[in-house]
Design a protein around this motif. Structure first.
Motif, short mmCIF file in Angstrom:
data_model
loop_
_atom_site.label_atom_id
_atom_site.label_comp_id
_atom_site.label_asym_id
_atom_site.label_seq_id
_atom_site.Cartn_x
_atom_site.Cartn_y
_atom_site.Cartn_z
N ASP A 1 -12.97 10.27 -22.37
CA ASP A 1 -11.74 10.83 -21.63
C ASP A 1 -11.56 12.19 -21.27
OD1 ASP A 1 -8.96 11.39 -21.25
OD2 ASP A 1 -8.30 10.42 -23.15
N PRO A 2 -11.47 12.37 -19.97
CA PRO A 2 -11.28 13.51 -19.15
C PRO A 2 -10.53 14.43 -19.54
CG PRO A 2 -10.62 11.91 -17.64
CD PRO A 2 -11.09 11.21 -19.01
N SER A 3 -9.20 13.93 -20.25
CA SER A 3 -8.24 14.77 -20.58
C SER A 3 -8.48 15.76 -22.00
CB SER A 3 -6.97 14.30 -21.08
OG SER A 3 -7.25 13.21 -22.22
N GLY B 1 -5.81 2.33 -21.08
CA GLY B 1 -4.87 3.06 -20.17
C GLY B 1 -5.15 4.28 -20.04
N THR B 2 -6.56 4.74 -20.41
CA THR B 2 -6.91 6.14 -20.09
C THR B 2 -7.90 6.27 -19.03
OG1 THR B 2 -8.53 6.41 -21.64
CG2 THR B 2 -6.23 6.85 -22.32
N ASP B 3 -8.12 7.33 -18.37
CA ASP B 3 -9.27 7.54 -17.65
C ASP B 3 -10.55 7.43 -18.38
OD1 ASP B 3 -7.68 7.53 -15.35
OD2 ASP B 3 -7.24 9.77 -15.25
N CYS B 4 -11.68 7.08 -17.66
CA CYS B 4 -12.99 7.23 -18.10
C CYS B 4 -13.78 7.58 -17.17
CB CYS B 4 -13.28 5.68 -18.80
SG CYS B 4 -15.07 5.58 -19.69
N VAL B 5 -14.54 8.76 -17.61
CA VAL B 5 -15.69 9.32 -16.74
C VAL B 5 -16.94 9.73 -17.31
CG1 VAL B 5 -13.76 10.37 -15.45
CG2 VAL B 5 -14.91 11.69 -17.38
N ARG C 1 -22.14 15.23 -10.33
CA ARG C 1 -20.75 15.51 -10.58
C ARG C 1 -20.16 14.35 -11.60
NH1 ARG C 1 -16.70 14.79 -5.63
NH2 ARG C 1 -15.22 15.37 -7.42
N VAL C 2 -18.88 14.78 -12.08
CA VAL C 2 -18.20 13.87 -13.13
C VAL C 2 -17.49 12.96 -12.47
CG1 VAL C 2 -16.46 13.74 -15.20
CG2 VAL C 2 -18.20 15.65 -15.09
N ARG C 3 -17.47 11.64 -12.70
CA ARG C 3 -16.91 10.55 -11.90
C ARG C 3 -16.37 9.54 -12.90
NH1 ARG C 3 -19.56 10.93 -6.76
NH2 ARG C 3 -21.45 12.13 -6.57
N ASP C 4 -15.41 8.84 -12.18
CA ASP C 4 -14.62 7.79 -12.85
C ASP C 4 -15.73 6.75 -12.88
OD1 ASP C 4 -11.97 6.31 -13.62
OD2 ASP C 4 -13.06 5.05 -12.10
N VAL C 5 -15.59 5.88 -14.08
CA VAL C 5 -16.60 4.86 -14.04
C VAL C 5 -16.57 3.68 -13.06
CG1 VAL C 5 -16.86 2.85 -15.58
CG2 VAL C 5 -16.61 4.94 -16.69
N ASN C 6 -15.20 3.38 -12.58
CA ASN C 6 -15.19 2.48 -11.33
C ASN C 6 -15.70 2.96 -9.94
OD1 ASN C 6 -13.88 1.00 -13.26
ND2 ASN C 6 -11.80 1.07 -12.31
N SER C 7 -15.70 4.35 -10.23
CA SER C 7 -16.34 4.97 -8.80
C SER C 7 -18.05 4.95 -8.99
CB SER C 7 -15.93 6.38 -8.85
OG SER C 7 -16.42 6.95 -7.85
N ILE C 8 -18.46 5.24 -10.08
CA ILE C 8 -19.78 4.98 -10.48
C ILE C 8 -20.34 3.64 -10.19
CG2 ILE C 8 -21.60 5.01 -12.26
CD1 ILE C 8 -19.96 7.45 -13.83
N VAL C 9 -19.73 2.61 -10.69
CA VAL C 9 -20.01 1.28 -10.17
C VAL C 9 -20.16 1.08 -8.60
CG1 VAL C 9 -19.47 -1.16 -10.42
CG2 VAL C 9 -19.08 0.34 -12.50
N LEU C 10 -18.92 1.38 -8.13
CA LEU C 10 -18.92 1.38 -6.50
C LEU C 10 -20.27 2.11 -5.91
CD1 LEU C 10 -15.08 1.50 -5.98
CD2 LEU C 10 -16.77 -0.38 -5.45
#
Length: 527
Positions: free
Chosen positions: A71-73, A84-88, A94-103
């Protein structure tokens, strides 16, 4: 040809033959497509259904990322990702969102595919290389499927990156070279040969024959999808039994292990379904390498020639642009929705399998209904494709709405179930009609050249979309729906190019291209 002559030819060649017929400059092969060869072609597709490389592989990859992420928070790696929380995770500097990593990883894999197809895609045109390439990528894909059995722990997510990429690359390359066989199968159907003979005898116009052959190509393409859908449903039902035996819903560990088992099982089924095609496909002879060319250089030269000739083949070029843009839109949309779907159902292998069953049932129904309507009303391939494209754009609108609201936009379980049915009924026919349309606007003797070109273009566009979407998600503060702005805009733009494609004019342009080819002008360095 008399019966006696035909029997003699069969003894000499060892298989059924018919005299080659020249219809408008197109020389048909002398190898007849038998029913058993056609069914081996269909059965192969049951195995190469995408469950390992395109469905469960990506889901397991994203599952491992979410379990390994934080959780980046909170301070790095102190709080696991929650609902319901962000996941990085830190990835590529760099630190990236999991969905961004998949894409992003998806884009890299498609970029590799483009290079591979650019290098070896042309080999399908020469000699009898194409079946060997299909066999190679199939066996490699099956090996990757079994390798997932060694990646069942979140700490191995980096290994998951490699397997995810290899799974996508081998699946797409095997599918590309298998698909390239269908125009030859259609051209060598007995009824198509008979139609060509009627043209040679003056009993049928070349235009009527072209329409007849087009319907034959559509039939093979659509039936292959229908057979694949029926077989895939059986596979998924067996998978539900496997999940029950593994008690996948008992714990996160069981669920993660179940993903890898399903991937390996689908790989084993693929190998069994592929074996008949490996042995029964008739190796229709290809072209002879041009002087001064080698297998290492012919791909780059051929792509250059195809692009150059596309500038002369205006209709082919228009469709090439459309295919580039819309292929990017659909591939990226499916990937983005897939990442949202995995999160919504919390990576449940059982629920994802049930969702796939809904998607496959409606896919088979949708493709078959499209084919029945086309056959009954004699609708052109372009018209059917245009109708299909409309529903793809509606799909991007669906995601677009979810940018500023949590009530809609692939954010609820009921939406995911509805999406699977919608995707199967209205979107899946794209995979049949977009491929058939390539054969409508390409010179038949050079079909593999243009299939290779379209494959390279398709894979090139397929890595641009994920890269752009990944950057959009990061720039928007991890809003996973923002890529739909880009996808809707690009999809709407692409329809303009499809609108201007004229299949009738394309046939004339292709005949002129063949005349130049017969005169050995195609591989000259000057236009």
């Amino acid at each position: 040809m008399s019966d006696t002559a035909l029997e003699k030819s069969e003894k000499d060649v060892g298989q059924e033959v018919l005299p080659a017929v020249d219809v408008g400059g197109r020389h048909s092969s002398a190898r007849i497509t038998t029913r058993i060869e056609l069914w081996a072609f269909y059965v192969y597709y049951i195995g190469n259904n995408g469950l390992s490389g395109f469905n469960f592989g990506p889901s397991q990859f994203q599952n491992l990322l979410s379990l390994a992420g934080y959780d980046p928070s909170q301070p790095p790696f102190t709080a696991p990702c929650g609902v319901g929380t962000d996941c990085v995770l830190p990835y590529l500097g760099r630190v990236r969102d999991v969905n961004s990593i998949v894409l992003l990883t998806n884009g890299i894999s498609f970029a590799v595919q483009a290079v591979v197809l650019l290098l070896i895609g042309a080999w399908a045109d020469y000699g009898t290389w194409r079946p060997n390439i299909t066999i190679f990528f199939t066996i490699l894909a099956v090996a990757v499927s079994f390798a997932w059995l060694g990646v069942e722990d979140p700490s191995k997510w980096q290994a998951g990156v490699v397997l995810y990429m290899l799974g996508l690359i081998t699946y797409q390359c095997a599918l590309t070279f298998w698909t390239a066989a269908f125009p030859g199968l259609a051209r060598d159907l007995p009824e198509v040969h008979e139609s060509a003979a009627q043209v040679a005898q003056g009993d049928k116009s070349s235009e009527d024959h072209a329409d007849f052959e087009s319907i034959a190509r559509n039939r093979i393409s659509n039936v292959s999808f229908a057979v694949c859908s029926a077989g895939e449903i059986v596979i998924l039902v067996i998978m539900i039994g496997i999940l029950k035996g593994l008690k996948s819903d008992a714990s996160t560990e069981n669920n993660t292990k179940a993903f890898s088992v399903l991937i390996a099982f689908s790989g084993g089924v693929w190998l069994l379904c592929a074996l008949p095609w490996f042995f029964l496909e008739r190796r229709r002879p290809g072209l002879t390498l041009p002087p001064g060319m080698s297998l290492l250089t012919i791909g780059f030269k051929q792509t250059y020639v195809a692009f150059r000739e596309c500038m002369k083949l205006k209709q082919t070029f228009l469709y090439l642009v459309f295919y580039f843009l819309m292929g990017d839109v659909l591939n990226t949309t499916v990937t983005v929705v897939g990442t949202l779907q995995n999160s919504v159902v919390s990576y449940s292998t059982l629920q994802l399998t049930l969702l796939l069953i809904v998607g496959i049932v409606t896919q088979g129904l949708g493709i078959y209904l499209f084919w029945l309507v086309q056959k009954y009303y004699r609708i052109s391939t372009k018209a059917m494709l245009s109708f299909n494209v409309f529903w793809i754009i509606i799909l991007t609108v669906w995601g677009l709405i979810g940018i500023h609201t949590d009530k809609f936009g692939f954010k609820h379980v009921w939406e995911i179930w509805l999406y699977q049915a919608y995707y199967g009924l209205t979107v899946c026919p794209w995979y049949a009609y977009s491929q058939t349309m390539i054969s409508e606007v390409s010179p038949l003797p050079q079909m593999f050249l243009f299939f290779a070109l379209f494959s390279v273009v398709g894979k090139t566009s397929a890595f641009i979309g994920p890269f752009v979407s990944s950057a959009i998600i990061t720039a928007s503060g991890n809003n996973d729906n923002y890529p739909f702005v880009f996808l809707f805009t690009l999809g709407t733009l692409s329809t303009i190019f499809l609108y201007f494609v004229d299949v009738g004019k394309s046939r004339v342009e292709c005949e002129e291209f063949l005349e130049a080819e017969f005169k050995h002008k195609a591989f000259e360095d000057t236009p």
